[in-house]
Scaffold this active site. Structure first.
Site, PDB file in Angstrom:
ATOM      1  N   GLY A   1       0.828  -1.203   0.000  1.00  0.00           N
ATOM      2  CA  GLY A   1       0.000   0.000   0.000  1.00  0.00           C
ATOM      3  C   GLY A   1       0.858   1.247   0.000  1.00  0.00           C
TER       4      GLY A   1
ATOM      5  N   GLY B   1       0.419   5.409   0.960  1.00  0.00           N
ATOM      6  CA  GLY B   1      -0.404   6.519   1.409  1.00  0.00           C
ATOM      7  C   GLY B   1       0.265   7.808   1.020  1.00  0.00           C
ATOM      8  CB  SER B   2      -0.621  11.301   1.631  1.00  0.00           C
ATOM      9  OG  SER B   2      -0.982  11.090   2.973  1.00  0.00           O
TER      10      SER B   2
ATOM     11  CB  ALA C   1       4.546   6.013   4.920  1.00  0.00           C
TER      12      ALA C   1
ATOM     13  CB  VAL D   1       2.383  -0.158   3.917  1.00  0.00           C
ATOM     14  CG1 VAL D   1       2.289  -1.356   4.857  1.00  0.00           C
ATOM     15  CG2 VAL D   1       1.981   1.119   4.641  1.00  0.00           C
TER      16      VAL D   1
ATOM     17  CG  ASP E   1      -7.778  10.024   8.156  1.00  0.00           C
ATOM     18  OD1 ASP E   1      -8.885  10.374   7.681  1.00  0.00           O
ATOM     19  OD2 ASP E   1      -6.787   9.770   7.446  1.00  0.00           O
TER      20      ASP E   1
HETATM   21  N1  LIG Z   1      -0.310  -3.527   8.702  1.00  0.00           N
HETATM   22  C1  LIG Z   1      -0.673  -3.564   7.419  1.00  0.00           C
HETATM   23  N2  LIG Z   1      -0.872  -4.749   6.805  1.00  0.00           N
HETATM   24  C2  LIG Z   1      -1.248  -4.779   5.501  1.00  0.00           C
HETATM   25  N3  LIG Z   1      -1.455  -3.688   4.735  1.00  0.00           N
HETATM   26  C3  LIG Z   1      -1.279  -2.488   5.302  1.00  0.00           C
HETATM   27  C4  LIG Z   1      -0.868  -2.364   6.658  1.00  0.00           C
HETATM   28  N4  LIG Z   1      -0.785  -1.043   6.951  1.00  0.00           N
HETATM   29  C5  LIG Z   1      -1.107  -0.385   5.830  1.00  0.00           C
HETATM   30  N5  LIG Z   1      -1.400  -1.239   4.832  1.00  0.00           N
HETATM   31  C6  LIG Z   1      -1.776  -0.877   3.459  1.00  0.00           C
HETATM   32  O1  LIG Z   1      -1.062   0.291   3.096  1.00  0.00           O
HETATM   33  C7  LIG Z   1      -1.974   1.364   2.795  1.00  0.00           C
HETATM   34  C8  LIG Z   1      -1.378   2.690   3.231  1.00  0.00           C
HETATM   35  O2  LIG Z   1      -1.170   2.660   4.628  1.00  0.00           O
HETATM   36  P1  LIG Z   1      -1.526   3.898   5.539  1.00  0.00           P
HETATM   37  O3  LIG Z   1      -2.967   4.303   5.330  1.00  0.00           O
HETATM   38  O4  LIG Z   1      -1.128   3.559   6.936  1.00  0.00           O
HETATM   39  O5  LIG Z   1      -0.541   4.981   4.900  1.00  0.00           O
HETATM   40  P2  LIG Z   1      -0.576   6.555   5.002  1.00  0.00           P
HETATM   41  O6  LIG Z   1       0.589   7.094   4.236  1.00  0.00           O
HETATM   42  O7  LIG Z   1      -0.641   6.945   6.455  1.00  0.00           O
HETATM   43  O8  LIG Z   1      -1.943   6.888   4.293  1.00  0.00           O
HETATM   44  P3  LIG Z   1      -2.792   8.248   4.247  1.00  0.00           P
HETATM   45  O9  LIG Z   1      -2.627   8.756   2.862  1.00  0.00           O
HETATM   46  O10 LIG Z   1      -4.212   7.799   4.535  1.00  0.00           O
HETATM   47  O11 LIG Z   1      -2.238   9.155   5.303  1.00  0.00           O
HETATM   48  C9  LIG Z   1      -3.253   0.965   3.545  1.00  0.00           C
HETATM   49  O12 LIG Z   1      -4.370   1.548   2.987  1.00  0.00           O
HETATM   50  C10 LIG Z   1      -3.248  -0.552   3.383  1.00  0.00           C
HETATM   51  O13 LIG Z   1      -3.706  -0.939   2.116  1.00  0.00           O
END
Ligand SMILES: Nc1ncnc2c1ncn2[C@@H]1O[C@H](COP(=O)(O)OP(=O)(O)OP(=O)(O)O)[C@@H](O)[C@H]1O
Length: 409
Positions: free
Chosen positions: A11, A13-14, A16, A18, A126
């Site tokens: 995944g 996100g904006s 990071a 994952v 959020d």
């Molecule tokens: N522990 C996990 N196990 C499996 N997939 C995960 C996990 N954590 C995150 N993901 C995947 O990665 C994606 C991005 O993670 P996350 O929402 O924590 O990132 P972010 O950068 O904080 O996003 P945002 O843009 O909402 O701030 C999630 O939507 C999910 O699909």
């Protein structure tokens, strides 16, 4: 965590990326959320919050480290890996909306996680289906990048326009009642497949409407009376009148855990495509966000003063909303996975601990471990598709064991 190997990106996100990861010492599979050190402020804040909480309905914290990648320092946050994707993915897999029994179950689990947070004086800020991860144990709240402690609520307002409570959209405050409002919006998305205000267009219009109009989100007509009543308690415009998570956990809607799916939802579901869960977790494709448009379901950082929403509101002194530049998007892994799964079914053999034949795969070197005991079965197998595609797989011919393939980088 000791020595570990990064696997497939699951995944983005904006803030990071994952990925799956694998500990060389313990054999454990986990998730790693990574950002360049210079842009890791929110990830480090997330680490501080996540490391202080523990609930069966919050994604588990497993540590952090900093590594050197070329000339860059990279901050890594380790957490449990949730193989079934997000609640949004679960909604998509089930044909676009969930039945009331599932809605009830997930809602209760999210509330249990939220109650734990709120008892510790933390506001998630959020809550939305894309930030709820699904595991065999049910729903788990994730993504604490926006979370705040009640004593630090003065910072910039954060969140996702379609899930923002009116007081948040007006810039008046973001306390625990805002999480309850967002939970109500999450229930609406589970029931209808769409976040509230689907017709409101761009995020600025959504926020203006949430902040200043008398309108409330539509309550889905397909829900039972108890569910509708539950939603009205979540979606009270005045935060002081909104029910708390502890009150909501006692609401009659949640006492109906084994209740049948309401008739209208059942009919809608039966006329929709077959639930793709029948075909396995990873066989559906996930929605890709369009990079060129601003998505009201995307998390935003709202700074101070009055420009953009002020243009909409025509009066002065209204808050200004500044968006995160880097919207990020989802990565779809399922196409690869389907192919991988098919190859595995045809080529895995042997019983637990015995040899595994993966001889018709070429390319990437992988390590095979079982999910139950995290035991290594084989090293140096070849995977034909190339890239670092690896996710959990079900190997029917391997004594019914689930196996996870980790790329050897
Ligand atoms: N522990 C996990 N196990 C499996 N997939 C995960 C996990 N954590 C995150 N993901 C995947 O990665 C994606 C991005 O993670 P996350 O929402 O924590 O990132 P972010 O950068 O904080 O996003 P945002 O843009 O909402 O701030 C999630 O939507 C999910 O699909």
């Amino acid at each position: 965590m000791g020595r570990w190997t990064r696997g497939r990106t699951v995944g983005r996100g904006s803030s990071a990326t994952v990925s799956m990861a694998f500990s060389s010492s313990s054999g454990e599979v986990f998730a790693v959320k990574s950002a360049e050190m210079s842009r890791s402020e929110s990830l480090q804040r997330e680490q501080k919050i996540l490391s202080s909480i523990s609930s069966p309905h919050i994604v588990s914290y497993k540590g952090w480290d900093v590594i050197v990648d070329g000339t860059e320092l990279v901050y890594n946050l380790f957490m449990e890996y949730c193989p079934c994707g997000t609640l949004r993915d679960a909604i998509d897999r089930c044909g676009g909306w969930l039945g009331e029994a599932e809605i009830t179950r997930y809602t209760r689990q999210i509330l249990i996680g939220l109650e734990h947070l709120h008892c510790l004086g933390i506001v998630h800020c959020d809550v939305k289906p894309r930030n709820i991860l699904i595991t065999e144990e049910g729903a788990k709240i994730s993504d604490f990048g926006c979370a705040k402690r009640v004593e630090d609520l003065a910072g910039p307002t954060v969140g996702t326009p379609m899930f923002m409570a009116p007081e948040v959209a007006r810039g008046e405050g973001q306390g625990q009642p805002a999480d309850v409002w967002a939970l109500g919006c999450t229930v609406i998305e589970m029931a209808t497949g769409k976040a509230p205000w689907p017709e409101s267009g761009d995020p600025f219009s959504v926020m203006y409407r949430v902040a200043y109009s008398a309108a409330s989100p539509d309550i889905p007509s397909c829900l039972s009376d108890e569910a509708k009543d539950f939603l009205t308690k979540c979606l009270r415009k005045d935060p002081s009148e909104r029910w708390t998570v502890t009150q909501l956990l006692k609401h009659p809607f949640l006492a109906r855990l084994n209740s049948p799916v309401s008739k209208q939802c059942e009919e809608l579901k039966s006329s929709s495509p077959t639930c793709v869960l029948d075909h396995g977790f990873w066989s559906s494709s996930s929605e890709e966000l369009d990079h060129d448009t601003v998505d009201p379901e995307q998390t935003v950082l709202v700074n101070s003063a009055a420009d953009r929403i002020g243009q909409l509101s025509s009066s002065s002194g209204r808050p200004d909303w500044t968006w995160k530049e880097d919207w990020g998007h989802w990565t779809t892994v399922r196409g690869h996975f389907d192919e991988l799964n098919r190859q595995l079914s045809g080529t895995l053999c042997g019983s637990d601990g015995g040899p595994i034949g993966l001889s018709n795969m070429e390319g990437l070197e992988i390590t095979v471990i079982s999910r139950d005991g995290c035991k290594k079965f084989s090293k140096g197998c070849k995977y034909r598709e190339g890239g670092d595609v690896i996710s959990s797989a079900h190997a029917g011919q391997h004594g019914g064991n689930s196996v996870t393939l980790i790329p050897k980088l």
